[in-house]
Design a protein around this motif. Structure first.
Motif, PDB file in Angstrom:
ATOM      1  N   ARG A 166      80.542  59.362  47.269  1.00  0.00           N
ATOM      2  CA  ARG A 166      80.382  58.171  46.057  1.00  0.00           C
ATOM      3  C   ARG A 166      81.799  57.351  46.372  1.00  0.00           C
ATOM      4  O   ARG A 166      82.913  57.679  46.650  1.00  0.00           O
ATOM      5  N   GLU A 419      67.031  53.504  40.312  1.00  0.00           N
ATOM      6  CA  GLU A 419      68.101  54.236  40.938  1.00  0.00           C
ATOM      7  C   GLU A 419      67.479  55.406  41.321  1.00  0.00           C
ATOM      8  O   GLU A 419      66.430  56.058  41.146  1.00  0.00           O
ATOM      9  N   LYS A 423      72.255  56.375  42.775  1.00  0.00           N
ATOM     10  CA  LYS A 423      72.928  55.269  43.162  1.00  0.00           C
ATOM     11  C   LYS A 423      71.836  54.129  42.845  1.00  0.00           C
ATOM     12  O   LYS A 423      70.572  54.375  42.883  1.00  0.00           O
ATOM     13  N   LEU A 523      74.851  51.866  50.299  1.00  0.00           N
ATOM     14  CA  LEU A 523      74.776  52.892  49.348  1.00  0.00           C
ATOM     15  C   LEU A 523      76.102  53.853  49.065  1.00  0.00           C
ATOM     16  O   LEU A 523      76.420  54.008  48.064  1.00  0.00           O
ATOM     17  N   LYS A 526      78.439  52.541  46.423  1.00  0.00           N
ATOM     18  CA  LYS A 526      78.318  52.468  44.868  1.00  0.00           C
ATOM     19  C   LYS A 526      78.953  53.595  44.310  1.00  0.00           C
ATOM     20  O   LYS A 526      78.982  54.664  44.818  1.00  0.00           O
ATOM     21  N   TYR A 528      78.559  56.576  41.180  1.00  0.00           N
ATOM     22  CA  TYR A 528      77.566  57.642  41.102  1.00  0.00           C
ATOM     23  C   TYR A 528      77.224  57.572  39.504  1.00  0.00           C
ATOM     24  O   TYR A 528      78.146  57.371  38.727  1.00  0.00           O
TER      25      TYR A 528
END
Lengths: 578, 195
Positions: A166, A419, A423, A523, A526, A528
Motif C-alpha cells: 500500500r 475497486e 485498490k 496499483l 494506491k 488501501y
C-alpha cells in the motif's frame, strides 16, 4: 473400445481434481513464503546457494525495483536467453554431446525455437529425436524450461505485490524472484519428479542410440527389408519433469508425452497431468496468502475450475462418442487414431484438456486427430487467453486482469467507482488490463487472416476442408497464447510459419507481461480503501460466476465466427455421414 | 550496463545449475537406483543381443505373431527414430480409406468383425507397445492356427499377459505385444531371435 471403462475414467478424473485441490494451499503458501523471503522447509539447504549466487552476481537482497526497472530487467534477461539459445541451435554441429552428429538448425527454425522456449510456448517445428543433440536438449532447452517458467511466476508475484503493498513504489527484485523460483520451487519438485519418472521407465542416460535386431524382419512399403530398430537414448527424465512442472510442454521426442520413453505408464500419465496443473493452481493460494485474504485466492481458483471441469466433461463426451465414419466401417469404440492404449480414454482426454487449459502444450494424443468437438474444446481453452489455470504465472496474471475487468463492468452497472482488493480501479488499470487480455486475441485474428490469404499460409495445410482452417487457427491460438501444442498435420517448419508464429509468441508473451508490470506499478502506489457497504465482494459466488461469464463473453465474441467455420462445421459433417 | 552485467552472470549461474548440475545429478541417481529403466528397459536374448525395448513397439506381420497397432512413423512402421502419429483429421477421407484397408487385411487373415478401434487406427507415437485385451483376443484363432497350437493354451497366455489399470482405476488394461510374442516363442521351445 472399453465402454465399461467410463466408471474408471470418471474415478481417475475425479481423483485428479481432488488431489490437485488438496495440494493448492500447501504449495501456494510455501511459494508465498519463498517470495517474501521467509524461512521455509528447504532454507537450510538452499539459502546458502541463494546467498552465493547473489554474491557472485552482485544482487543485493534488499534492493527493490519499481515497475520500469523490473520490466527492463525481465526483458534484458529474456533477450539474453533468446540470444544464447539461438547461438546453441545455430552452432549445434560444432558442440559436444552430439553422438548422432546432428547438424545445426536452419536460421528460421532456430529463431522460432529460441523464441518458443524463452516465451514458455515450446511450439516445436522440429522432431526432437532427429534434430536436437543431447547438448541442445539439456544446456539449451532444459535451461529455458526453468528460466521461462521462473519469469512467468516472477511477473505474477510482482502483480500480487501491487495489490498487497500500500502506498509504495517498488514491486520486488526481478533477479531475486527468478533465482528463488528456480532454486526453491522448480528444482526440488523437478528432481523428485524426474526420479519417479525414471522408476517407471523414462530414460536418463547419455548413451548412443541402441540397435535392436528385430524378432521378426519385415518388408517396409518400399520393398526393403527392415531387420533392426534403432532405439533413441538421452537425458529425457530430467527434461520431462520440468517440461510438465513449468508448463513448457516441449517434448524430448517428436511424439511428446505420447512417446513411451516420455510417458511409459498410466501412473506417469496421471502424475504428468498433476504436475502440469500443480504450480498454476497453487499460485491462486499464493495470491490469497500475499493479499491477506485466502478467500480471494479460492474465488479465482473456483472460477478457473468451473470452466476447466466443463471443458473436461465436453472433451470426454466428444471422444467417448467416437467417430461415426469409423463405426460405419466396422470399428467399434472411441476413435483411437492418434491415441495410446495405456493412457485410457480418461487419461487421454484429461491430458488434452489440462494441457490446453494450462498453457503447457505437451500432448499424449495427437490433437489433429481428436474429434471436431474435442479439438474445439482444446482450441477454446487456449483462445480464452490461457486463464483456466493457464501457464505458470501467466495464467494467474491474465485471470487477475479479467477480474479487474469484471469488477469494472460490474461497477458500471451499479454506478460506483470500482475497486478490487481495496485498490481503486481507474483508467490506467483498465487500459493495462485490456492490453493484457486483448493482445493475444488481436495477434491470433491478424496472423490467421494473413495465413488464410497467402499461398505460403495455405500450402502447409494437411487435412482438407473445414479441418484445414482449424489447423491454422489452432497454430496461431497456440503460439499467441504461449501454449505450444499443435494440430500437427500443419507443416510448420517453413520460413513463413517459423517467422509468423515466432512473432505471435513474442507479442503474446511480452506485451501482456509488460502491461501487467505497469498495472502493478500503478496499483502499488494506491492507498488501501477499506470495504464499505457499496463495495462489490470479490470472494463470493456471485462474483465467481460473473468472472466466468466475462471470460466466456470476451472469448466468444472474439472467436465464435472462426470456430463455427472450423470445428463446428466439421462436427456437423462428421455426424451427417452416418 | 550494470543490469546487463547482472543478467549475464545470473544467466550463466542458473544455466550451469539447471542445465548441467541438475541433469547430471538426476542421471547419477537414476543409474544407481533404476539402472535398467534409465537405459531404456531393454530386452536381451540368451546371447546378450538387444531384441528391443519393452516400452517401444515393434512391427509384426507374420500370422504366427500377434499384430501390434498400425504405425504411421516415417519411412517404415515402428521407426523409433521418427516417433509420431498420422495427424489425419476425423473427417479426412484418407483416414477412412486407411481404416477400411486395415479392416480388409484383418478379414483376409481370418479375423472377424467387430474390430476393436485400436487395432485399426495408428497410435499417437507410432511406437505404442500395447494393444487392448479385446484386440489380442480377436487374433487368437489366427495365431493358434498358424502355430498349430490349441486356442485355449494361447488364450491363457494372453490372459496372463494382461496388465491391469494402475491402482485398479488409472489408465487402461493392455497387452504388451512384443513381450507376448517373445513369450509365445518360448512356449514353442524355440530360441527367440531366430527366424
Amino acid at each position: 473400445m472399453q465402454n465399461a471403462g467410463i466408471f474408471f475414467d470418471v474415478a481417475e478424473i475425479a481423483s485428479f481434481l481432488v488431489i490437485l485441490t488438496l495440494l493448492v494451499k500447501p504449495l501456494g503458501v510455501y511459494m508465498a513464503r519463498v517470495f517474501e523471503g521467509e524461512k521455509v522447509l528447504l532454507s537450510p539447504v538452499i539459502s546458502p546457494i541463494e546467498r552465493l549466487i547473489c554474491r557472485i552476481a552482485g544482487i543485493r537482497r534488499d534492493d527493490e525495483m519499481d515497475w520500469k526497472q523490473y520490466a527492463l530487467s525481465m526483458l534484458v534477461f529474456n533477450a539474453l536467453g533468446i540470444a544464447v539459445l539461438l547461438a546453441i541451435l545455430l552452432l549445434q554441429g560444432m558442440l559436444p554431446l552430439n553422438p548422432q552428429h546432428l547438424p545445426a538448425f536452419s536460421w528460421d527454425l532456430a529463431i522460432n525455437t529460441a523464441v518458443s522456449f524463452v516465451s514458455n510456448t515450446n511450439w516445436q517445428a522440429y522432431g526432437g529425436e532427429s534434430a536436437a543433440s543431447y547438448a541442445t536438449q539439456m544446456a539449451g532447452l532444459t535451461v529455458q524450461n526453468f528460466l521461462s517458467a521462473s519469469t512467468g511466476i516472477a511477473v505474477a508475484i510482482a502483480l500480487i505485490r501491487g495489490f498487497a503493498r500500500r502506498s509504495a513504489q517498488t514491486i520486488g527484485n526481478f533477479w531475486l524472484d527468478i533465482t528463488r523460483c528456480a532454486l526453491y520451487v522448480l528444482l526440488p519438485l523437478a528432481f523428485v519428479f524426474s526420479i519417479f519418472l525414471v522408476s517407471q521407465g523414462v530414460i536418463q542416460n547419455f548413451s548412443q542410440p541402441v540397435k535392436a535386431s528385430l524378432v521378426e524382419q519385415y518388408h517396409s512399403s518400399e520393398e526393403k527389408v527392415v531387420s533392426e530398430q534403432i532405439i533413441p537414448m538421452g537425458p529425457v527424465a530430467s527434461q520431462e519433469a520440468i517440461k510438465m512442472l513449468g508448463t513448457n510442454g516441449g517434448g524430448y521426442f517428436n511424439a511428446n508425452s505420447a512417446h513411451p520413453f516420455e510417458n511409459p505408464t498410466p501412473l506417469t500419465n496421471f502424475f504428468e497431468i498433476l504436475m502440469m496443473a500443480l504450480i498454476a493452481a497453487s499460485l491462486t493460494a499464493t495470491f490469497g496468502y500475499m493479499v491477506g485474504d485466502s478467500k480471494q485466492g479460492w474465488a479465482i481458483y473456483t472460477a478457473m475450475m468451473i470452466i476447466f471441469i466443463a471443458a473436461i466433461g465436453i472433451l470426454y463426451w466428444a471422444e467417448a462418442s467416437g467417430n461415426p465414419i469409423l463405426h460405419g466401417l466396422g470399428a467399434y469404440g472411441p476413435s483411437m487414431e492418434g491415441k495410446e492404449v495405456r493412457m485410457g480414454l480418461g487419461g487421454t482426454t484429461l491430458f488434452s484438456a489440462t494441457t490446453t487449459a494450462e498453457s503447457c502444450g505437451a500432448v499424449n494424443a495427437m490433437h489433429d486427430s481428436l474429434t471436431p468437438v474435442g479439438g474445439m474444446v482444446s482450441m477454446t481453452l487456449m483462445l480464452l487467453g490461457e486463464v483456466v489455470l493457464g501457464g505458470v504465472g501467466s495464467g494467474l496474471y491474465t485471470m487477475l486482469a479479467f477480474a479487474i475487468t469484471a469488477v469494472f463492468i460490474a461497477g458500471l452497472m451499479i454506478g460506483r467507482t470500482p475497486e478490487y482488493l481495496g485498490k481503486k480501479i481507474e483508467v490506467f488499470e483498465i487500459w493495462s488490463s485490456m492490453t493484457t487480455i486483448l493482445s493475444a486475441g488481436i495477434v491470433v485474428l491478424v496472423t490467421v487472416a494473413i495465413a488464410l490469404s497467402t499461398e505460403a499460409g495455405l500450402s502447409s495445410i494437411m487435412n482438407p476442408g473445414a479441418h484445414g482452417l482449424s489447423e491454422i487457427l489452432y497454430a496461431y491460438a497456440s503460439a499467441a497464447n504461449n501454449n505450444g501444442s499443435a494440430f500437427a498435420g500443419l507443416n510448420a517448419n517453413t520460413v513463413f510459419y517459423n517467422l509468423t508464429t515466432a512473432a505471435a509468441m513474442l507479442v503474446g508473451r511480452f506485451v501482456p507481461a509488460v502491461a501487467v508490470l505497469a498495472l502493478s506499478g500503478s496499483l502499488v502506489k494506491k492507498k488501501y480503501i477499506p470495504p464499505s457497504a457499496g463495495t462489490l465482494p470479490t470472494h463470493q459466488t456471485a462474483f465467481v460466476l460473473w468472472l466466468v461469464i466475462v471470460v466466456m463473453i470476451v472469448g466468444a465474441l472474439t472467436y465464435f465466427p472462426a470456430l463455427s467455420l472450423g470445428p463446428i462445421i466439421e462436427h456437423i459433417i462428421m455426424n451427417g455421414v452416418r | 550496463m550494470r543490469r546487463i552485467k547482472t543478467a549475464l552472470i545470473l544467466f550463466a549461474l542458473l544455466a550451469i545449475i539447471t542445465g548441467g548440475i541438475y541433469p547430471a545429478i538426476v542421471t547419477l541417481v537414476a543409474r544407481t537406483a533404476f539402472p535398467a529403466a534409465a537405459r531404456g528397459s531393454l530386452i536381451f536374448d540368451a546371447g546378450g543381443n538387444v531384441l528391443g525395448s519393452s516400452l517401444i513397439g515393434q512391427q509384426f506381420s507374420d500370422a504366427k505373431y500377434f499384430w501390434p497397432r498400425p504405425s504411421s512413423t516415417a519411412d517404415h512402421p515402428y521407426n523409433a527414430m521418427a516417433s509420431g502419429g498420422s495427424q489425419l483429421g476425423p473427417t479426412n477421407p484418407e483416414l477412412a480409406r486407411e481404416v477400411s484397408e486395415r479392416i480388409d487385411a484383418l478379414k483376409a487373415a481370418g479375423v472377424s468383425a467387430p474390430f476393436p478401434s485400436d487395432l485399426v487406427t495408428s497410435s499417437a507415437s507410432g511406437l505404442d507397445p500395447h494393444i487392448s485385451p479385446e484386440a489380442a483376443l480377436v487374433q487368437i484363432p489366427r495365431v493358434a492356427k498358424a502355430r498349430g497350437m490349441n486356442e485355449d493354451d494361447i488364450r491363457s497366455i494372453v490372459f496372463r499377459m494382461i496388465e491391469d489399470r494402475a491402482l485398479g482405476f488409472i489408465g487402461a488394461p493392455r497387452v504388451n505385444v512384443l513381450q507376448l510374442n517373445i513369450k509365445l516363442g518360448d512356449m514353442e521351445g524355440k530360441a527367440y531371435g531366430k527366424r
